[in-house]
Design a protein around this motif. Structure first.
Motif, PDB file in Angstrom:
ATOM      1  N   GLY A 145       0.815  -1.204   0.000  1.00  0.00           N
ATOM      2  CA  GLY A 145       0.000   0.000   0.000  1.00  0.00           C
ATOM      3  C   GLY A 145       0.848   1.252   0.000  1.00  0.00           C
ATOM      4  N   CYS A 146       0.142   2.371   0.040  1.00  0.00           N
ATOM      5  CA  CYS A 146       0.805   3.661  -0.017  1.00  0.00           C
ATOM      6  C   CYS A 146       0.013   4.649   0.832  1.00  0.00           C
ATOM      7  N   LEU A 147       0.701   5.368   1.686  1.00  0.00           N
ATOM      8  CA  LEU A 147       0.094   6.455   2.449  1.00  0.00           C
ATOM      9  C   LEU A 147       0.483   7.746   1.731  1.00  0.00           C
ATOM     10  N   LYS A 148      -0.439   8.280   0.968  1.00  0.00           N
ATOM     11  CA  LYS A 148      -0.144   9.440   0.130  1.00  0.00           C
ATOM     12  C   LYS A 148       0.071  10.695   0.972  1.00  0.00           C
ATOM     13  N   ASN A 149       1.058  11.493   0.548  1.00  0.00           N
ATOM     14  CA  ASN A 149       1.376  12.759   1.220  1.00  0.00           C
ATOM     15  C   ASN A 149       1.537  12.579   2.726  1.00  0.00           C
ATOM     16  N   ASP A 150       2.232  11.537   3.101  1.00  0.00           N
ATOM     17  CA  ASP A 150       2.350  11.126   4.499  1.00  0.00           C
ATOM     18  C   ASP A 150       3.399  11.912   5.285  1.00  0.00           C
ATOM     19  N   LYS A 151       4.463  12.348   4.629  1.00  0.00           N
ATOM     20  CA  LYS A 151       5.553  13.044   5.323  1.00  0.00           C
ATOM     21  C   LYS A 151       5.836  14.370   4.619  1.00  0.00           C
ATOM     22  N   ARG A 152       6.071  15.394   5.420  1.00  0.00           N
ATOM     23  CA  ARG A 152       6.482  16.691   4.880  1.00  0.00           C
ATOM     24  C   ARG A 152       7.956  16.858   5.192  1.00  0.00           C
ATOM     25  N   LEU A 153       8.756  16.984   4.136  1.00  0.00           N
ATOM     26  CA  LEU A 153      10.202  17.065   4.299  1.00  0.00           C
ATOM     27  C   LEU A 153      10.678  18.520   4.273  1.00  0.00           C
ATOM     28  N   ALA A 154      11.984  18.688   4.435  1.00  0.00           N
ATOM     29  CA  ALA A 154      12.580  20.017   4.565  1.00  0.00           C
ATOM     30  C   ALA A 154      12.305  20.920   3.369  1.00  0.00           C
ATOM     31  N   ASP A 155      12.093  20.339   2.193  1.00  0.00           N
ATOM     32  CA  ASP A 155      11.829  21.157   1.007  1.00  0.00           C
ATOM     33  C   ASP A 155      10.396  21.702   0.977  1.00  0.00           C
ATOM     34  N   GLY A 156       9.608  21.325   2.011  1.00  0.00           N
ATOM     35  CA  GLY A 156       8.233  21.796   2.099  1.00  0.00           C
ATOM     36  C   GLY A 156       7.235  20.939   1.346  1.00  0.00           C
ATOM     37  N   SER A 157       7.710  19.969   0.597  1.00  0.00           N
ATOM     38  CA  SER A 157       6.831  19.091  -0.180  1.00  0.00           C
ATOM     39  C   SER A 157       6.420  17.877   0.646  1.00  0.00           C
ATOM     40  N   TYR A 158       5.295  17.310   0.244  1.00  0.00           N
ATOM     41  CA  TYR A 158       4.787  16.102   0.889  1.00  0.00           C
ATOM     42  C   TYR A 158       5.193  14.883   0.075  1.00  0.00           C
TER      43      TYR A 158
END
Length: 168
Positions: A145-158
């Motif tokens: 499976g996939c948890l979409k947009n699960d983590k927000r990284l330093a670049d500001g993107s999910y």
């Protein structure tokens, strides 16, 4: 590079606290940033002791030249409906990536699972961690499976988290 994979010992707790903090600062592949969810020597000591007593837990470390450079855990459950599975995680100092340590730790964890009535190993991996995804797939893991947009990284993107497992 010569290294060994072994069970964590109480005397590893201080080193584990330090390298976990370092690893968290070196990569965005894990769930936390440096300093978040900090574990001190006592917390690692308690975890090592608890894992050594739990039938469905495994705490491994990677050591080279007397220095810990990574660690891994399989964490299981005592619940009857979940005793067959463990959750796997791994962390290695960036300077030691590419030497086969992750593959060897994974191999040890799979062997342990196969001899301890564990029929499912699950893990989460960030979609950008392509090398890890390939490593897990080579070891028989499949994407579940996939948890979409699960983590927000330093670049500001999910970014998405990929759910993988190995079933025997």
């Amino acid at each position: 590079m010569n290294y060994m994979i072994r069970l964590a010992r109480a005397g590893d707790a201080q080193s584990l606290s330090a390298i976990r903090l370092q690893i968290d600062a070196e990569t965005e592949n894990l769930d936390r940033e440096a300093g978040e969810d900090f574990m001190d020597e006592q917390a690692f000591g308690d975890l090592i002791e608890a894992d050594s007593k739990a039938a469905h837990n495994l705490f491994l470390v990677a050591e080279t030249e007397g220095k810990l450079v990574g660690f891994s855990r399989c964490e299981g459950s005592t619940l009857n409906r979940s005793k067959h599975k463990v959750t796997f995680g791994i962390a290695i100092l960036k300077a030691y990536w590419g030497f086969g340590i992750g593959s060897e730790i994974l191999h040890h964890a799979i062997q342990w699972a196969d001899t301890h009535e564990i029929t499912k190993i699950t893990l989460n991996v960030l979609e950008t961690n392509k090398k890890a995804i390939l490593l897990y797939q080579k070891a028989g893991f499949e994407i579940e499976g996939c948890l979409k947009n699960d983590k927000r990284l330093a670049d500001g993107s999910y970014y998405s988290t990929i759910l993988m497992s190995r079933n025997t």
